[in-house]
Scaffold this active site. Sequence first.
Site, PDB file in Angstrom:
ATOM      1  N   LYS A  94      40.645  23.436 -33.644  1.00  0.00           N
ATOM      2  CA  LYS A  94      41.604  22.388 -33.326  1.00  0.00           C
ATOM      3  C   LYS A  94      41.011  21.017 -33.647  1.00  0.00           C
ATOM      4  CE  LYS A  94      43.649  26.095 -32.023  1.00  0.00           C
ATOM      5  NZ  LYS A  94      43.640  26.594 -30.654  1.00  0.00           N
TER       6      LYS A  94
ATOM      7  N   ASP B  75      37.566  24.990 -20.702  1.00  0.00           N
ATOM      8  CA  ASP B  75      38.052  25.003 -22.084  1.00  0.00           C
ATOM      9  C   ASP B  75      38.479  23.571 -22.383  1.00  0.00           C
ATOM     10  OD1 ASP B  75      39.614  25.104 -24.385  1.00  0.00           O
ATOM     11  OD2 ASP B  75      40.514  27.050 -23.910  1.00  0.00           O
TER      12      ASP B  75
ATOM     13  N   TYR C 179      45.503  29.236 -22.170  1.00  0.00           N
ATOM     14  CA  TYR C 179      45.823  29.627 -23.540  1.00  0.00           C
ATOM     15  C   TYR C 179      46.247  31.105 -23.545  1.00  0.00           C
ATOM     16  CZ  TYR C 179      45.157  30.486 -28.495  1.00  0.00           C
ATOM     17  OH  TYR C 179      45.353  30.837 -29.796  1.00  0.00           O
TER      18      TYR C 179
ATOM     19  N   ARG D 271      23.195  36.471 -39.183  1.00  0.00           N
ATOM     20  CA  ARG D 271      23.891  36.738 -37.909  1.00  0.00           C
ATOM     21  C   ARG D 271      23.091  36.142 -36.751  1.00  0.00           C
ATOM     22  NH1 ARG D 271      22.897  41.337 -35.648  1.00  0.00           N
ATOM     23  NH2 ARG D 271      23.219  42.639 -37.476  1.00  0.00           N
TER      24      ARG D 271
END
Length: 381
Positions: A195, A170, A98, A46
Amino acid sequence: MNFNTACIHAGVEPEPVTGAIMTPIFQTSTYVQPELGVHKGYEYTRTNNPTRAVLQNALAALEGARFGLCFATGMAATDALVSSLKAGDHMLCCDDVYGGTYRLLKNVRAQHGIQSCFVDFSDLALVEKSIRPETRWIWIESPTNPTLKVIDIRAVVEIGHKRGIRVAVDNTFMTPYFQRPFELGADLVMHSCTKYLNGHSDVVMGCLITNHEDLYEQLKFIQNAAGGVPSPFDCFLVLRGLKTLAVRMQRHQENAFDVANFLIARKEVRRVSYPGLRSHPQYELAKRQASGFGGMVSFELAGGLEAARAFAGALKVFALAESLGGVESLCDHPAIMTHASVPRELREKLGITDGLIRLSVGIESADDLTADLAQALDSIR
Ligand SMILES: *Cc1c(COP(=O)(O)O)cnc(C)c1O
């Protein structure tokens, strides 16, 4: 280093123990420590993982920045930034962000006292007027989703920086192949690696990239504390995807131009939005601010929802699916699919009508794509 070369080499060194040219998948949760308090930079996955570390370096290098951090999804990346705010702080966002960004801020983080507002960033006076004493971040998405409005990143950065407010971009739609937010003054870049960066529709992942060491340390602390990290296997897949980013983006754009020009000529289509078209309201800005226009095209069917249903149902090469940026072409109906969480009045104000279709133009043969669109448009009665 030229960007084409950087996609293949930047931030990636052969694995030090074996010389493996491709970064191995370090599929481990923990690392053996030779003695108390001594380790080799890795204690727990982590916190840090060698596959993820290489990807974080590669992503930072491609954006031309110093620090990268990867998260389990794009939304987990955005939420890490939001988590760095305190109750009462305010985020100023462009209005057609978004849908998930809107939902996170309004329906989740608002409960924890994070304020946010969404305004039209093509109106710079409105951006300036919307800043409050509590505004900590300005959040830009350009081109916007799904209407592909282009925002003047440098101008918004100037407005923010004048007041000591940091600006995030973004950059999912353009990728660093076409758009370099740090060269326009941005403080942070966010990506949904799901994406174009991965590009093969087989991973969900997000990242945050910055040059500010203080911000990096804060976000890295949150990455470990909140724990929204991606798996080593997914990091490997995105590393592999990055190697073809430049060739894929070039082809996405070529095909998008063909598709946009094809759609303009059709009587069933009312309005085509692609930043590379001279008819696009911010064409000059798009040309000045980025080195290309990307692979997303949106358009409005004159026949509204009924036409959209018939069109979507008839497609054979384009798949009806959410998401974007993969090698295959996808068709989205924002009002019912990706932007259903945006309230109807706001959707209508943004131009997300029932006839609006968003295409993620893939890298298939452009002839096959336009032939598919032609037969689907023909099927509308
Ligand atoms: C998909 C997307 C996101 C969210 O990313 P996930 O990986 O789906 O969580 C954020 N911004 C944009 C522009 C996107 O397309």
